[in-house]
Each structure stands twice: as structure tokens, then as C-alpha cells.
Design a protein around this motif. Structure first.
Motif, PDB file in Angstrom:
ATOM      1  N   ILE A   1       0.750  -1.188   0.067  1.00  0.00           N
ATOM      2  CA  ILE A   1      -0.007   0.156   0.007  1.00  0.00           C
ATOM      3  C   ILE A   1       0.726   1.063  -0.063  1.00  0.00           C
ATOM      4  O   ILE A   1       0.642   2.318  -0.882  1.00  0.00           O
ATOM      5  CB  ILE A   1      -0.885   0.112   1.282  1.00  0.00           C
ATOM      6  N   HIS A   2       1.721   1.331   0.748  1.00  0.00           N
ATOM      7  CA  HIS A   2       2.613   2.334   1.051  1.00  0.00           C
ATOM      8  C   HIS A   2       3.579   2.825   0.065  1.00  0.00           C
ATOM      9  O   HIS A   2       3.893   3.977  -0.529  1.00  0.00           O
ATOM     10  CB  HIS A   2       3.418   2.858   2.199  1.00  0.00           C
ATOM     11  N   LEU A   3       4.067   1.514  -0.506  1.00  0.00           N
ATOM     12  CA  LEU A   3       4.959   1.591  -1.824  1.00  0.00           C
ATOM     13  C   LEU A   3       4.162   2.123  -3.083  1.00  0.00           C
ATOM     14  O   LEU A   3       4.702   2.851  -3.847  1.00  0.00           O
ATOM     15  CB  LEU A   3       5.467   0.248  -2.211  1.00  0.00           C
ATOM     16  N   ALA A   4       2.937   1.552  -3.155  1.00  0.00           N
ATOM     17  CA  ALA A   4       2.131   1.747  -4.513  1.00  0.00           C
ATOM     18  C   ALA A   4       1.868   3.177  -4.353  1.00  0.00           C
ATOM     19  O   ALA A   4       1.868   4.212  -5.323  1.00  0.00           O
ATOM     20  CB  ALA A   4       0.738   0.971  -4.499  1.00  0.00           C
ATOM     21  N   SER A   5       1.606   3.777  -3.084  1.00  0.00           N
ATOM     22  CA  SER A   5       1.350   5.270  -3.054  1.00  0.00           C
ATOM     23  C   SER A   5       2.460   6.223  -3.373  1.00  0.00           C
ATOM     24  O   SER A   5       2.362   7.196  -3.995  1.00  0.00           O
ATOM     25  CB  SER A   5       0.694   5.492  -1.678  1.00  0.00           C
ATOM     26  N   MET A   6       3.704   5.838  -2.698  1.00  0.00           N
ATOM     27  CA  MET A   6       4.902   6.727  -3.101  1.00  0.00           C
ATOM     28  C   MET A   6       5.170   6.635  -4.635  1.00  0.00           C
ATOM     29  O   MET A   6       5.315   7.685  -5.081  1.00  0.00           O
ATOM     30  CB  MET A   6       5.979   6.175  -2.343  1.00  0.00           C
ATOM     31  N   LEU A   7       4.886   5.548  -5.139  1.00  0.00           N
ATOM     32  CA  LEU A   7       5.004   5.587  -6.771  1.00  0.00           C
ATOM     33  C   LEU A   7       4.118   6.347  -7.496  1.00  0.00           C
ATOM     34  O   LEU A   7       4.425   6.941  -8.449  1.00  0.00           O
ATOM     35  CB  LEU A   7       5.044   4.121  -7.343  1.00  0.00           C
ATOM     36  N   LEU A   8       2.951   6.200  -7.043  1.00  0.00           N
ATOM     37  CA  LEU A   8       1.771   7.030  -7.617  1.00  0.00           C
ATOM     38  C   LEU A   8       1.886   8.648  -7.551  1.00  0.00           C
ATOM     39  O   LEU A   8       1.434   9.405  -8.430  1.00  0.00           O
ATOM     40  CB  LEU A   8       0.486   6.610  -7.123  1.00  0.00           C
ATOM     41  N   LEU A   9       2.253   9.069  -6.400  1.00  0.00           N
ATOM     42  CA  LEU A   9       2.415  10.636  -5.933  1.00  0.00           C
ATOM     43  C   LEU A   9       2.890  11.351  -6.865  1.00  0.00           C
ATOM     44  O   LEU A   9       2.105  12.512  -7.075  1.00  0.00           O
ATOM     45  CB  LEU A   9       2.904  10.800  -4.473  1.00  0.00           C
ATOM     46  N   PRO A  10       4.232  11.323  -7.597  1.00  0.00           N
ATOM     47  CA  PRO A  10       4.639  12.300  -8.571  1.00  0.00           C
ATOM     48  C   PRO A  10       3.773  12.413  -9.742  1.00  0.00           C
ATOM     49  O   PRO A  10       3.659  13.487 -10.223  1.00  0.00           O
ATOM     50  CB  PRO A  10       6.021  11.583  -8.668  1.00  0.00           C
ATOM     51  N   GLY A  11       3.419  11.339 -10.010  1.00  0.00           N
ATOM     52  CA  GLY A  11       2.512  11.522 -11.268  1.00  0.00           C
ATOM     53  C   GLY A  11       1.210  12.370 -11.195  1.00  0.00           C
ATOM     54  O   GLY A  11       0.977  13.052 -12.098  1.00  0.00           O
TER      55      GLY A  11
END
Length: 234
Positions: free
Chosen positions: A188-198
């Protein structure tokens, strides 16, 4: 896209123990001491990351609340060059009010004289952009610091030596452990971290919609990481 990233993150999280099991390095006092030391730093780095993530989310929320269309900003300048629009029209003051996501300056400018102002209005709207009155630079710097500390935190855990695994305890097979809960939050927190910049890059064009999605993803990731830290700290 979130589902794809979540699947990737889950596979990545599951691969960590598999790598350690296949290699089966010899466990020594030195390796256990190194593991304990790295995991202590992992916990400290995790708390630092969490604090930075919280600050980033709060700054992001403030920035989101002050979003406005740049077309409205330019339209207010055009309205100032047409003071006759203000005569006996209370909506002029509304259009010239503080800029926010609900500002009507550009639309008001068009409605006051559709024939003559349509060209300027279309030019303003042709490349519509969103801006924030709050410090976007602070949010960006905090986001970069959060991401950097997140990488450091993950690296400390990933490169720590293996421990001796125990399949059972006094009451039978292990079904749940704090480490299991800790790793369950990784996708969950890894996917969130990867999505945020976009999502952040989309705000300039999409405005509040992208900002709202970014807020949701940011707080979901923060919540997952909070749980991950709580289960191994207390």
C-alpha cells in the motif's frame, strides 16, 4: 493504474523473504548484530520518513485549498482595463475577489461583452493552467525529502542479514506476527509513493480533481506506513 502498482508492490514485498530463504546465508553472531543494528536504524529512518510524509501531506492540503485558474488571474487584469463594467454591477466585485478554485473572473469577462471579448476569453482558456497561492516549493522540497528517506528506510531493511526463522511457537504454527503485519502494509505505502509524483504533475492541468486524488493517495500511504511502524514499535 493503482491496481497495477499495488500488484507490483505486493510481488516486490513478497520477494524479499524469498531472496533471503533461497540464499540461506550462514547466521553468525556478527550477522545478527549487524541485522539488529540495521533494523534499529530502519526504525529510526521509518519514523523520520513518517514525520516528513505527514508534513508533506499537510503542506499539500494547504496548497490544494488555494488553487486557482491562471485564466481568472489574467482576466482580473483585463477587467481593470474596463472600469465601465463595474457600473451598477455587484458581480464585478465578486469577479475581482480573492482568487480561488471558484473564481469567476474569466467567465464574467466573457459575459460582459461576448462579441468583443470572446477572442481574449478563448485565448485565456486555450492553455488553461492551475496555480496555488500557497508555497508549492515547500511541498515539493518536503516530497523529495520524504521520498529520499523512504528509499533509505527500505534499503536498511532489504540489505539487513537474515535471521533464524522459527516455523512454530509453544502453541503451534505461527499465523500472525508483527513482522507479517509490517510487511503486509508495504504494497500500500509503496504503491502510494510511486503514484504521488505522477498525480502531482497532473495538477497543473487538471487542478482540484488531481489534487483531490493526490490527497487521497498521500493519506492512504501515510496511514499504511503508520500501521507498519506501530505494529513493530509497540
Amino acid at each position: 493504474m493503482f491496481v497495477s502498482l499495488l500488484s507490483f508492490s505486493t510481488a516486490f514485498a513478497q520477494s524479499i523473504p524469498l531472496i533471503q530463504q533461497n540464499d540461506k546465508p550462514q547466521v553468525t553472531k556478527e550477522s545478527l548484530k549487524k541485522r539488529r543494528n540495521l533494523l534499529e536504524w530502519h526504525q529510526i529512518a521509518g519514523l523520520t520518513t513518517l514525520a516528513l510524509w505527514l508534513a508533506t501531506n499537510l503542506e499539500g492540503d494547504k496548497a490544494s485549498e488555494t488553487l486557482y485558474r491562471k485564466s481568472d488571474q489574467y482576466a482580473q487584469g483585463l477587467l481593470l482595463t474596463n472600469p465601465q463594467y463595474a457600473a451598477n454591477d455587484p458581480m464585478y466585485l465578486v469577479a475581482m475577489g480573492s482568487l480561488n478554485r471558484h473564481s469567476i473572473a474569466a467567465d464574467y469577462f466573457l459575459l460582459k461583452d461576448p462579441t468583443n471579448n470572446a477572442g481574449l476569453y478563448l485565448a485565456l482558456k486555450a492553455n488553461e493552467e492551475w496555480e496555488t497561492k500557497h508555497s508549492a516549493a515547500m511541498h515539493k522540497n518536503l516530497a523529495m525529502a520524504t521520498f529520499s528517506m523512504y528509499i533509505v528506510t527500505a534499503s536498511l531493511a532489504f540489505f539487513s542479514p537474515s535471521k533464524i526463522e522459527s516455523e512454530t511457537d509453544d502453541d503451534g504454527p505461527k499465523i500472525y506476527s508483527p513482522i507479517f503485519a509490517h510487511k503486509a502494509m508495504i504494497p500500500i505505502h509503496l504503491a502510494s509513493m510511486l503514484l504521488l509524483p505522477g498525480l502531482g504533475a497532473r495538477i497543473e492541468k487538471e487542478g482540484p480533481r488531481a489534487a483531490h486524488q493526490m490527497e487521497q493517495v498521500g493519506w492512504a500511504g501515510f496511514g499504511a506506513m503508520s500501521i507498519a511502524l506501530l505494529v513493530i514499535t509497540f
